[in-house]
Design a protein around this motif. Structure first.
Motif, PDB file in Angstrom:
ATOM      1  N   GLU A  35     -82.363 -25.078 -18.974  1.00 32.91           N
ATOM      2  CA  GLU A  35     -80.745 -24.905 -18.499  1.00 32.91           C
ATOM      3  C   GLU A  35     -80.180 -26.064 -18.019  1.00 32.91           C
ATOM      4  O   GLU A  35     -80.941 -26.536 -16.925  1.00 32.91           O
ATOM      5  CB  GLU A  35     -80.522 -23.594 -18.329  1.00 32.91           C
ATOM      6  N   SER A  36     -78.935 -26.523 -18.576  1.00 27.11           N
ATOM      7  CA  SER A  36     -78.286 -27.623 -17.561  1.00 27.11           C
ATOM      8  C   SER A  36     -78.031 -27.223 -16.112  1.00 27.11           C
ATOM      9  O   SER A  36     -77.511 -25.956 -16.117  1.00 27.11           O
ATOM     10  CB  SER A  36     -76.981 -27.838 -18.230  1.00 27.11           C
TER      11      SER A  36
ATOM     12  N   ASP B  14     -75.488 -28.927 -14.699  1.00 25.13           N
ATOM     13  CA  ASP B  14     -74.400 -29.496 -14.581  1.00 25.13           C
ATOM     14  C   ASP B  14     -73.254 -28.396 -14.484  1.00 25.13           C
ATOM     15  O   ASP B  14     -73.251 -27.778 -15.379  1.00 25.13           O
ATOM     16  CB  ASP B  14     -73.924 -30.484 -15.666  1.00 25.13           C
TER      17      ASP B  14
ATOM     18  N   LEU C 291     -70.334 -28.365 -15.147  1.00 21.03           N
ATOM     19  CA  LEU C 291     -69.422 -28.447 -16.509  1.00 21.03           C
ATOM     20  C   LEU C 291     -70.113 -27.629 -17.366  1.00 21.03           C
ATOM     21  O   LEU C 291     -69.198 -26.930 -18.500  1.00 21.03           O
ATOM     22  CB  LEU C 291     -69.301 -30.124 -16.517  1.00 21.03           C
ATOM     23  N   ASP C 292     -70.993 -27.683 -17.463  1.00 14.71           N
ATOM     24  CA  ASP C 292     -71.903 -26.831 -18.591  1.00 14.71           C
ATOM     25  C   ASP C 292     -71.421 -25.350 -18.532  1.00 14.71           C
ATOM     26  O   ASP C 292     -71.619 -24.454 -19.327  1.00 14.71           O
ATOM     27  CB  ASP C 292     -73.080 -27.012 -18.826  1.00 14.71           C
ATOM     28  N   GLN C 293     -71.004 -24.819 -17.058  1.00  9.89           N
ATOM     29  CA  GLN C 293     -71.087 -23.393 -17.074  1.00  9.89           C
ATOM     30  C   GLN C 293     -69.368 -23.115 -16.994  1.00  9.89           C
ATOM     31  O   GLN C 293     -69.071 -21.932 -16.875  1.00  9.89           O
ATOM     32  CB  GLN C 293     -71.348 -23.074 -15.446  1.00  9.89           C
TER      33      GLN C 293
ATOM     34  N   ASP D  83     -66.072 -21.681 -22.446  1.00  6.97           N
ATOM     35  CA  ASP D  83     -65.434 -22.162 -23.503  1.00  6.97           C
ATOM     36  C   ASP D  83     -63.807 -22.505 -23.434  1.00  6.97           C
ATOM     37  O   ASP D  83     -63.109 -23.380 -23.805  1.00  6.97           O
ATOM     38  CB  ASP D  83     -66.072 -22.109 -24.778  1.00  6.97           C
TER      39      ASP D  83
END
Length: 103
Positions: free
Chosen positions: A3-4, A6, A8-10, A13
């Motif tokens: 899992e990233s 970062d 930003l990935d959290q 959407d």
């Protein structure tokens, strides 16, 4: 695949989508910020955004992706807002693009 980490990935959407739409509308309003200048400064432009939405799964072709980002057909946008790039602008763009490696 791990899992990233970062943050930003959290980002949800819907929040990311709202920010993206605001960015595109801002660029539609700021025709004075030409693509060549954006490329020279930041290494991306409206056309890159069109490519990125296609990379993200947009099913339209290159022309329809660019129309979506520009708010009009690309040829019309170029005729209305794009001036001839100077050698200095092209040099800045190429130097800026070289910095994009790995992004």
């Amino acid at each position: 695949m791990p899992e990233s980490t970062d943050p930003l990935d959290q980002l949800p959407d819907d929040v990311a989508a709202a920010a993206f739409r605001r960015l595109v509308r801002h660029l539609r309003h700021r025709h004075d910020a030409e693509n060549i200048e954006l490329m020279g400064l930041a290494g991306f432009c409206r056309n890159c955004l069109a490519d990125w939405i296609r990379d993200g799964g947009y099913e339209g072709d290159k022309g329809s992706a660019r129309e979506l980002i520009h708010g009009m057909p690309m040829d019309e946008w170029k005729d209305r807002f794009q001036s001839e790039a100077t050698p200095e602008q092209i040099a800045r763009m190429e130097a800026s693009l070289a910095r994009n490696q790995g992004t």
